[in-house]
Scaffold this active site. Structure first.
Site, PDB file in Angstrom:
ATOM      1  N   ASP A  28      -6.495   3.064   6.535  1.00  0.00           N
ATOM      2  CA  ASP A  28      -7.745   2.911   5.787  1.00  0.00           C
ATOM      3  C   ASP A  28      -8.964   3.119   6.697  1.00  0.00           C
ATOM      4  O   ASP A  28      -9.885   2.301   6.730  1.00  0.00           O
ATOM      5  CB  ASP A  28      -7.833   1.527   5.133  1.00  0.00           C
ATOM      6  CG  ASP A  28      -6.544   1.104   4.460  1.00  0.00           C
ATOM      7  OD1 ASP A  28      -5.899   1.976   3.839  1.00  0.00           O
ATOM      8  OD2 ASP A  28      -6.186  -0.080   4.545  1.00  0.00           O
ATOM      9  N   ASN A 171      -2.377  -1.157 -11.824  1.00  0.00           N
ATOM     10  CA  ASN A 171      -2.796  -1.965 -10.682  1.00  0.00           C
ATOM     11  C   ASN A 171      -4.301  -1.961 -10.450  1.00  0.00           C
ATOM     12  O   ASN A 171      -4.892  -3.002 -10.204  1.00  0.00           O
ATOM     13  CB  ASN A 171      -2.083  -1.483  -9.421  1.00  0.00           C
ATOM     14  CG  ASN A 171      -0.588  -1.591  -9.552  1.00  0.00           C
ATOM     15  OD1 ASN A 171       0.050  -0.671 -10.057  1.00  0.00           O
ATOM     16  ND2 ASN A 171      -0.016  -2.705  -9.131  1.00  0.00           N
ATOM     17  N   GLU A 208      -7.801   3.893  -5.906  1.00  0.00           N
ATOM     18  CA  GLU A 208      -8.373   2.996  -4.913  1.00  0.00           C
ATOM     19  C   GLU A 208      -8.988   3.819  -3.788  1.00  0.00           C
ATOM     20  O   GLU A 208      -8.953   5.048  -3.789  1.00  0.00           O
ATOM     21  CB  GLU A 208      -7.297   2.057  -4.355  1.00  0.00           C
ATOM     22  CG  GLU A 208      -6.203   2.771  -3.574  1.00  0.00           C
ATOM     23  CD  GLU A 208      -5.123   1.846  -3.041  1.00  0.00           C
ATOM     24  OE1 GLU A 208      -5.012   0.707  -3.539  1.00  0.00           O
ATOM     25  OE2 GLU A 208      -4.392   2.264  -2.119  1.00  0.00           O
ATOM     26  N   ARG A 306       0.675   4.134   9.918  1.00  0.00           N
ATOM     27  CA  ARG A 306      -0.323   4.976   9.276  1.00  0.00           C
ATOM     28  C   ARG A 306      -1.431   5.189  10.301  1.00  0.00           C
ATOM     29  O   ARG A 306      -2.161   4.259  10.635  1.00  0.00           O
ATOM     30  CB  ARG A 306      -0.856   4.315   8.002  1.00  0.00           C
ATOM     31  CG  ARG A 306       0.172   4.248   6.887  1.00  0.00           C
ATOM     32  CD  ARG A 306      -0.397   3.611   5.637  1.00  0.00           C
ATOM     33  NE  ARG A 306      -0.616   2.176   5.814  1.00  0.00           N
ATOM     34  CZ  ARG A 306      -1.206   1.398   4.902  1.00  0.00           C
ATOM     35  NH1 ARG A 306      -1.664   1.922   3.776  1.00  0.00           N
ATOM     36  NH2 ARG A 306      -1.352   0.105   5.126  1.00  0.00           N
TER      37      ARG A 306
END
Length: 332
Positions: A28, A171, A208, A306
């Site tokens: 992120d 979600n 998102e 990630r």
């Protein structure tokens, strides 16, 4: 707006290539290039227990900079688990970090129980000074909410974020609202995207990780969809800069993902991006995370690999962004 307003990039661009991964084990990723010439970097850490900040004169230099811890999670209750997706912004002379945090108790481990929070720092250099908690961003529902980002357009500040609507299966959807200050909404929240395409609903029904880019008469919002494994990918919304951004009809949506797993380059599950610019300001840069393998043991949320990556962003003749593929930036 992250780093630049309505700049008209050169159609030729510049030959910019970055050494990747940019920062290992940081999901992120968020990069903000300030007027002081420095890049500021923050991201989710594998432990999900703190917010870190790095500062560098170059993008690649972020990898070797020692991170400064801005804030740590609490031991229990609100703000005590799963600290996700921090973003740093500079607004009206102060620094702000937006992030999501979950609540833990004897019966709740805090997964998918996030709310959005804001920190403020008055120091000229956000790696120094005190970060003050401004509290939770109050929205329409007390439901799962995360990935807040903010931008200014024509004198109005907006927040874009992901949230669970209790009346809609899935979600999270994407919402936008006008703000009265950096931690308070002043308008009704408006839904601008719901997971609907096959590529948005694999594993989870997710929209998102929004990021905003203002270019060529348009407001572009990239976002991420599906589960956080190799199915994770990015879509794109856009609105005319003259339109009312608080009208759902102002927003159009890509029917196909604009950035997805690339078997050729071995980059899997790219997403949760931001936008910045090259050191000379001539080239738009896409920053995102991806893994370099497909198969994951256990829950993908707890796989630490990630990595934050960077590559140039291109532009088509019609003024729309050209993303290329992870590990394969577009040709100019």
């Amino acid at each position: 707006m992250n780093n630049a307003k309505n700049r008209n990039p050169s159609p030729e661009g510049a030959a910019v290539d970055y050494r990747n991964p940019l920062v290992e084990q940081r999901a992120d990723p968020w990069v903000y290039r300030h007027t002081d010439g420095f890049y500021y970097f923050t991201a989710s850490v594998p432990e999900y227990d703190r917010i870190e900040l790095r500062r560098s004169a170059t993008l690649e230099g972020l990898a070797s900079e020692r991170p400064v811890v801005c804030w740590r999670k609490r031991e229990s209750g609100p703000l005590s688990a799963n600290i996700w997706a921090p973003e740093i912004h500079f607004i009206a002379g102060k620094w702000y970090i937006y992030f999501a945090a979950a609540h833990t108790s004897e019966t709740n481990e805090g997964l998918f129980d996030h709310r959005m929070y804001v920190l403020e720092n008055e120091s000229a250099d956000p790696t120094n000074g005190r970060w003050q908690e401004k509290g939770q961003i109050a929205t329409r529902w007390e439901t799962f909410a995360l990935d807040a980002t903010t931008f200014e357009h024509r004198g109005e500040r907006y927040l874009v974020w992901a949230q669970k609507d209790p009346d809609i299966p899935g979600n999270s959807n994407l919402y936008i609202a006008a703000m009265s200050n950096p931690w308070t909404l002043r308008s009704e929240q408006i839904r601008i995207s719901t997971p609907e395409y096959d590529w948005e609903i694999i594993g989870f029904r997710v929209n998102e990780g929004a990021a905003v880019l203002k270019r060529n008469g348009k407001i572009y919002i990239s976002y991420s969809a599906s589960a956080t494994d190799h199915n994770y990918c990015m879509g794109l919304l856009w609105a005319d800069e003259e339109s009312d951004l608080l009208l759902p009809a102002s927003w159009s949506k890509s029917a196909e993902p604009v950035f997805a797993t690339n078997e050729e380059t071995g980059q899997y599950g790219p997403g949760h991006n931001c936008f910045t610019v090259s050191e000379d300001g001539a080239t738009d840069v896409l920053v995102y995370h991806a893994r370099d393998y497909k198969e994951i043991a256990g829950d993908p949320l707890y796989d630490p690999n990630r990595h934050a990556r960077a590559q140039r962003l291109g532009w088509n003749e019609d003024g729309t962004p050209r993303f290329g593929a992870p590990g394969k930036p577009p040709e100019f």
